[in-house]
Design a protein around this motif. Sequence first.
Motif, PDB file in Angstrom:
ATOM      1  N   MET A   1      14.398  -3.735  27.763  1.00 18.68           N
ATOM      2  CA  MET A   1      13.786  -2.828  26.781  1.00 18.68           C
ATOM      3  C   MET A   1      12.468  -3.438  26.304  1.00 18.68           C
ATOM      4  N   SER A   2      11.458  -2.606  26.220  1.00 22.75           N
ATOM      5  CA  SER A   2      10.152  -3.117  25.799  1.00 22.75           C
ATOM      6  C   SER A   2       9.724  -2.471  24.485  1.00 22.75           C
ATOM      7  N   LYS A   3       8.810  -3.145  23.843  1.00 23.05           N
ATOM      8  CA  LYS A   3       8.247  -2.663  22.583  1.00 23.05           C
ATOM      9  C   LYS A   3       6.728  -2.675  22.686  1.00 23.05           C
ATOM     10  N   ILE A   4       6.107  -1.771  21.937  1.00 25.71           N
ATOM     11  CA  ILE A   4       4.660  -1.781  21.840  1.00 25.71           C
ATOM     12  C   ILE A   4       4.275  -2.487  20.550  1.00 25.71           C
ATOM     13  N   ILE A   5       3.403  -3.493  20.656  1.00 24.32           N
ATOM     14  CA  ILE A   5       2.979  -4.236  19.467  1.00 24.32           C
ATOM     15  C   ILE A   5       1.470  -4.192  19.348  1.00 24.32           C
ATOM     16  N   ASP A   6       0.997  -4.437  18.141  1.00 22.77           N
ATOM     17  CA  ASP A   6      -0.433  -4.410  17.859  1.00 22.77           C
ATOM     18  C   ASP A   6      -1.068  -5.765  18.117  1.00 22.77           C
ATOM     19  N   VAL A   7      -2.281  -5.733  18.614  1.00 22.70           N
ATOM     20  CA  VAL A   7      -3.124  -6.930  18.690  1.00 22.70           C
ATOM     21  C   VAL A   7      -4.221  -6.734  17.657  1.00 22.70           C
ATOM     22  N   THR A   8      -4.245  -7.584  16.645  1.00 20.73           N
ATOM     23  CA  THR A   8      -5.161  -7.382  15.521  1.00 20.73           C
ATOM     24  C   THR A   8      -6.220  -8.470  15.448  1.00 20.73           C
TER      25      THR A   8
END
Length: 396
Positions: A1-8
Motif C-alpha cells: 500500500m502506498s501513500k502520497i506525501i508532500d515535499v515542502t
Amino acid sequence: MSKIIDVTMPSLGADMTEGTLVEWQAKPGDTLNKGDIIALLETQKGMIDMEVYQQGVITELLLEPVVSVPVGTVMARMSVAGEAARPAAPEASYPVAQAAAIKSPPVTSDQSQQTVIPQPNRPRQGLLASPVVRKLAAEQQLDLSRLSGSGPEGAILLRDLPANGPEANAAGSPDPAQAMRSAIAAAMAKSKREIPHYYLSLEIDITRAQRWLADFNAERGPEERILLLALLLKAVARSLHKYPALNGYYQQQTFTPNSAIHIGNVISLREGGLVVPAIHDVDQLSVEEIMVRLRDMSERSRRGVLRSSELLDASITVSNMGERGSDLLFGVIYPPQVAIIGIGKPRKTMLIKDDQPELAEVVTVSLAADHRVSDGMTGARFLNALANKLQKPEKL
C-alpha cells in the motif's frame, strides 16, 4: 500500500522564512532513495542540495523554477510505501510559524488527483532573479539586466552579484554577505529574546590529549593528521550520553531530547558570515572519521555546497574560537537547540598536581545552555565529565 506525501520547502534554520527553488534535480516518475537530491535551493546561507528523507516515486512537481516561496510551501508530491509514511522533506526538527500557517493537510492518493495547488510560478519570459537578489539590487540601485546569471535559463542568483570589496562598495553594488549577516542577526536576536541562557566554563587539562595526538600524527602527512577539535568533538559526543538535557530541541513549550548526537560545527566563511553544518552521529564515529568529516564540511561550506540535512539536523553546536586566538567564548544558543559549547585557545600554564607545580597544556571550555531545560548543576557535571573523557584520549 502506498501513500502520497508532500515535499515542502524546508526550514534550514530559525532564521529562514523562505527559500528559492533554483532547479529540480528529479522529474515525475523518478524513484528516489533516502538522501537523494531532489532540488537545488538558494537561501541566505548559499546554494543547498535539498534531500528527500524517504524512498519513493515523484508524482508531481508543483513549482516551476526559479521561484521563491515561504518555508512549508508544498513543492512536490511523492508516492511512498507503507502506512506509516512521513513527510518527504525534513519537517523541521522545529516548527516555523510561517510553515504551520500554510502547510497543506495530509492527502490521500485519490485526493491528490483532484487537488489544485496554488503555484506561484513566475513568467518564463524576461529577466529571472530570486526575490532576495531583486531586493538587494533595488536597495543598491543595481541594474540586473547588465549581469549574467548562472542559474537555469540564465537566472541571476546571489553568487552572480558583484563581489564584495572596496571598489564594489564605492560603486554602490549590493553586498550578498549582508543578507547572511541579517539572517544571523535575526536568529541571534530571537535566541537572546526567548532563551534564558546560563553560562559556565571550565579550564581542562589537555596535556594527555595533546601527547596522544602528537604520537598519532608523528608518522602521518598533513592530510592524515588529526586536529584537537576532532578529539574534542568525540569527547563532547560521548559525554552527552549522560546529559540528554543538553542535546535536543525546545519547541512549543516542550523539550524533546534527540536520540542521536548531531553536532553543528561553526564555520566562518571567507567572505563573511558563518554556517553551522551538522556532523551526524558523532558518538558513533572514530576520531579519524570525525576529522575527515570536518575537512569535507569545511571545504564544502566555503564552496557553498551543503545538503539540507546538514543544516537541519544539528542538536547541539560547538564553536571553536581557539584557532582565532580567543581564550574563552560564551556562545549564543541557536534555536531551537538548547546548548552551545565554546572552545578557547590551548595554552601552557602551571598546574598544581600532587602538591607539585607541573607544566601543563589547558583549554577553557564554556557552556551556554537553556535554563528552561537544564540548570547549572547539569551543566557543571557535563563539563567535568568532558574533562574526564579527555584524560583517556586513547579510549575515545
